[in-house]
Design an enzyme around this catalytic site. Sequence first.
Site, PDB file in Angstrom:
ATOM      1  N   CYS A  11      16.725 -22.033 -20.019  1.00 33.87           N
ATOM      2  CA  CYS A  11      15.579 -22.578 -20.732  1.00 33.87           C
ATOM      3  C   CYS A  11      14.449 -21.567 -20.572  1.00 33.87           C
ATOM      4  O   CYS A  11      14.366 -20.884 -19.550  1.00 33.87           O
ATOM      5  CB  CYS A  11      15.191 -23.934 -20.162  1.00 33.87           C
ATOM      6  SG  CYS A  11      14.141 -24.854 -21.288  1.00 33.87           S
ATOM      7  N   CYS A  85      15.678 -25.498 -26.165  1.00 32.12           N
ATOM      8  CA  CYS A  85      14.337 -24.916 -26.103  1.00 32.12           C
ATOM      9  C   CYS A  85      14.197 -23.663 -26.958  1.00 32.12           C
ATOM     10  O   CYS A  85      13.154 -23.013 -26.947  1.00 32.12           O
ATOM     11  CB  CYS A  85      13.994 -24.580 -24.650  1.00 32.12           C
ATOM     12  SG  CYS A  85      15.232 -23.549 -23.865  1.00 32.12           S
ATOM     13  N   CYS A  89      20.997 -16.659 -25.256  1.00 34.85           N
ATOM     14  CA  CYS A  89      21.697 -15.853 -24.261  1.00 34.85           C
ATOM     15  C   CYS A  89      22.352 -14.676 -24.958  1.00 34.85           C
ATOM     16  O   CYS A  89      22.763 -14.793 -26.111  1.00 34.85           O
ATOM     17  CB  CYS A  89      22.826 -16.663 -23.619  1.00 34.85           C
ATOM     18  SG  CYS A  89      22.291 -18.019 -22.621  1.00 34.85           S
TER      19      CYS A  89
END
Length: 137
Positions: A11, A85, A89
């Site tokens: 996040c 959020c 990645c």
Amino acid sequence: MSEKPSVLFVCVHNAGRSQMAAAWLSHLAGDRVEVRSAGSAPADQVNPAAVEAMREVGVDIAAETPKILTFDAVKASDVCVTMGCGDTCPVFPGKRYIDWPLEDPSGRDIEAVRPIRDEIRKLVKGLIDEIAPEAKP
């Protein structure tokens, strides 16, 4: 997936949702799962309302600190879970990527954080059932 599955919770600030998720996974699965959490722009501290919400259920995250998301953390993880959020990645072949659409606890009081905490617990229990069923709570 490796013998001992590893999960990375991501996040942006690594201060609320991802910290609660990592704590739940550690608490519910014990040492059967390797747990990490990180964010692309870590906050200075874990959200105090998240700390209090977890303390209410007997899980202490007061000593945790937000950590920066690194390529190595993603590469070392079997499952990467983003927390709704908008953080992303790096993508590596063979990894599983999941997004859990969760409300942001930032700036909210304990009353608003409790349902988020409980939803995260439910999602973590489902993840345990998938990746480490013998570790069922």
